[in-house]
Write a protein that holds these residues in place. Structure first.
Motif, PDB file in Angstrom:
ATOM      1  N   UNK A  66       0.901  -1.117  -0.132  1.00 17.79           N
ATOM      2  CA  UNK A  66       0.022   0.108   0.085  1.00 17.79           C
ATOM      3  C   UNK A  66       0.845   1.193   0.065  1.00 17.79           C
ATOM      4  N   UNK A  67       2.118   1.078   0.503  1.00 16.08           N
ATOM      5  CA  UNK A  67       2.958   2.326   0.474  1.00 16.08           C
ATOM      6  C   UNK A  67       3.991   2.268  -0.484  1.00 16.08           C
ATOM      7  N   UNK A  68       4.430   1.189  -0.889  1.00 18.99           N
ATOM      8  CA  UNK A  68       5.720   1.051  -1.783  1.00 18.99           C
ATOM      9  C   UNK A  68       5.625   0.242  -2.966  1.00 18.99           C
ATOM     10  N   UNK A  69       6.116   0.424  -3.880  1.00 17.85           N
ATOM     11  CA  UNK A  69       6.131  -0.318  -5.380  1.00 17.85           C
ATOM     12  C   UNK A  69       7.159  -1.385  -5.058  1.00 17.85           C
ATOM     13  N   UNK A  70       6.950  -2.637  -5.483  1.00 19.91           N
ATOM     14  CA  UNK A  70       7.761  -3.788  -5.198  1.00 19.91           C
ATOM     15  C   UNK A  70       8.840  -3.641  -6.265  1.00 19.91           C
ATOM     16  N   UNK A  71      10.071  -4.148  -6.036  1.00 20.21           N
ATOM     17  CA  UNK A  71      11.293  -4.172  -6.798  1.00 20.21           C
ATOM     18  C   UNK A  71      11.320  -5.522  -7.069  1.00 20.21           C
ATOM     19  N   UNK A  72      11.535  -6.069  -8.629  1.00 20.34           N
ATOM     20  CA  UNK A  72      11.776  -7.598  -8.780  1.00 20.34           C
ATOM     21  C   UNK A  72      13.222  -7.638  -9.367  1.00 20.34           C
ATOM     22  N   UNK A  73      13.647  -8.773  -9.356  1.00 18.90           N
ATOM     23  CA  UNK A  73      14.793  -9.333 -10.005  1.00 18.90           C
ATOM     24  C   UNK A  73      14.374 -10.362 -10.815  1.00 18.90           C
ATOM     25  N   UNK A  74      14.345 -10.431 -12.304  1.00 19.82           N
ATOM     26  CA  UNK A  74      14.174 -11.811 -12.883  1.00 19.82           C
ATOM     27  C   UNK A  74      15.332 -12.582 -13.177  1.00 19.82           C
ATOM     28  N   UNK A  75      15.054 -13.754 -13.688  1.00 19.53           N
ATOM     29  CA  UNK A  75      15.944 -14.821 -13.979  1.00 19.53           C
ATOM     30  C   UNK A  75      17.044 -14.413 -15.157  1.00 19.53           C
ATOM     31  N   UNK A 108       7.267  -2.658 -10.084  1.00 12.00           N
ATOM     32  CA  UNK A 108       5.615  -2.481 -10.134  1.00 12.00           C
ATOM     33  C   UNK A 108       5.399  -0.988 -10.455  1.00 12.00           C
ATOM     34  N   UNK A 109       4.478  -1.003 -11.435  1.00 15.50           N
ATOM     35  CA  UNK A 109       4.103   0.320 -12.114  1.00 15.50           C
ATOM     36  C   UNK A 109       2.601   0.746 -11.322  1.00 15.50           C
ATOM     37  N   UNK A 110       2.828   1.595 -10.461  1.00 16.41           N
ATOM     38  CA  UNK A 110       1.208   2.073  -9.896  1.00 16.41           C
ATOM     39  C   UNK A 110       0.429   2.708 -10.869  1.00 16.41           C
ATOM     40  N   UNK A 111      -0.803   1.943 -10.685  1.00 16.13           N
ATOM     41  CA  UNK A 111      -2.001   2.430 -11.732  1.00 16.13           C
ATOM     42  C   UNK A 111      -3.073   2.507 -10.722  1.00 16.13           C
ATOM     43  N   UNK A 112      -4.193   3.240 -10.994  1.00 16.48           N
ATOM     44  CA  UNK A 112      -5.551   3.196 -10.266  1.00 16.48           C
ATOM     45  C   UNK A 112      -6.320   2.222 -10.503  1.00 16.48           C
ATOM     46  N   UNK A 113      -5.979   0.949 -11.398  1.00 19.70           N
ATOM     47  CA  UNK A 113      -6.594   0.003 -11.414  1.00 19.70           C
ATOM     48  C   UNK A 113      -5.954  -1.149 -10.536  1.00 19.70           C
ATOM     49  N   UNK A 114      -6.558  -1.936  -9.658  1.00 20.03           N
ATOM     50  CA  UNK A 114      -5.599  -2.875  -9.043  1.00 20.03           C
ATOM     51  C   UNK A 114      -5.554  -4.297  -9.733  1.00 20.03           C
ATOM     52  N   UNK A 138      -4.742  -4.447 -12.838  1.00 19.12           N
ATOM     53  CA  UNK A 138      -3.323  -4.326 -13.729  1.00 19.12           C
ATOM     54  C   UNK A 138      -2.231  -4.965 -12.817  1.00 19.12           C
ATOM     55  N   UNK A 139      -1.208  -5.609 -13.488  1.00 20.57           N
ATOM     56  CA  UNK A 139      -0.159  -6.096 -12.952  1.00 20.57           C
ATOM     57  C   UNK A 139       1.106  -5.548 -13.695  1.00 20.57           C
ATOM     58  N   UNK A 140       1.018  -4.449 -14.004  1.00 24.68           N
ATOM     59  CA  UNK A 140       2.142  -3.764 -15.074  1.00 24.68           C
ATOM     60  C   UNK A 140       3.439  -3.813 -14.318  1.00 24.68           C
ATOM     61  N   UNK A 141       4.576  -4.053 -14.839  1.00 25.30           N
ATOM     62  CA  UNK A 141       5.870  -3.829 -14.190  1.00 25.30           C
ATOM     63  C   UNK A 141       6.513  -3.014 -15.464  1.00 25.30           C
TER      64      UNK A 141
END
Length: 62
Positions: A5-14, A21-27, A29-32
């Protein structure tokens, strides 16, 4: 603790690329986006996973 709710997640791929994560108004959406942080470079995390990407959370971004 769920910090989503407070932060965007940071991911490391293989492949060694860093995404966030890209914050959007639509929960539903799972945009990165890559570390470049450009809206035009976002992708769907679930679609990338279907193509074989494996994501590991490595931290949070403000």
């Amino acid at each position: 603790m769920d910090r989503s709710a407070q932060y965007a997640c940071v991911w490391l791929d293989n492949e060694g690329d860093v995404w966030a994560d890209y914050p959007t108004a639509d929960p539903t959406e799972d945009l990165v986006l890559p570390l470049v942080w450009a809206r035009e470079q976002t992708d769907s995390r679930s679609e990338l996973a279907e193509r074989g990407y494996v994501f590991n959370r490595i931290g949070w971004s403000l």
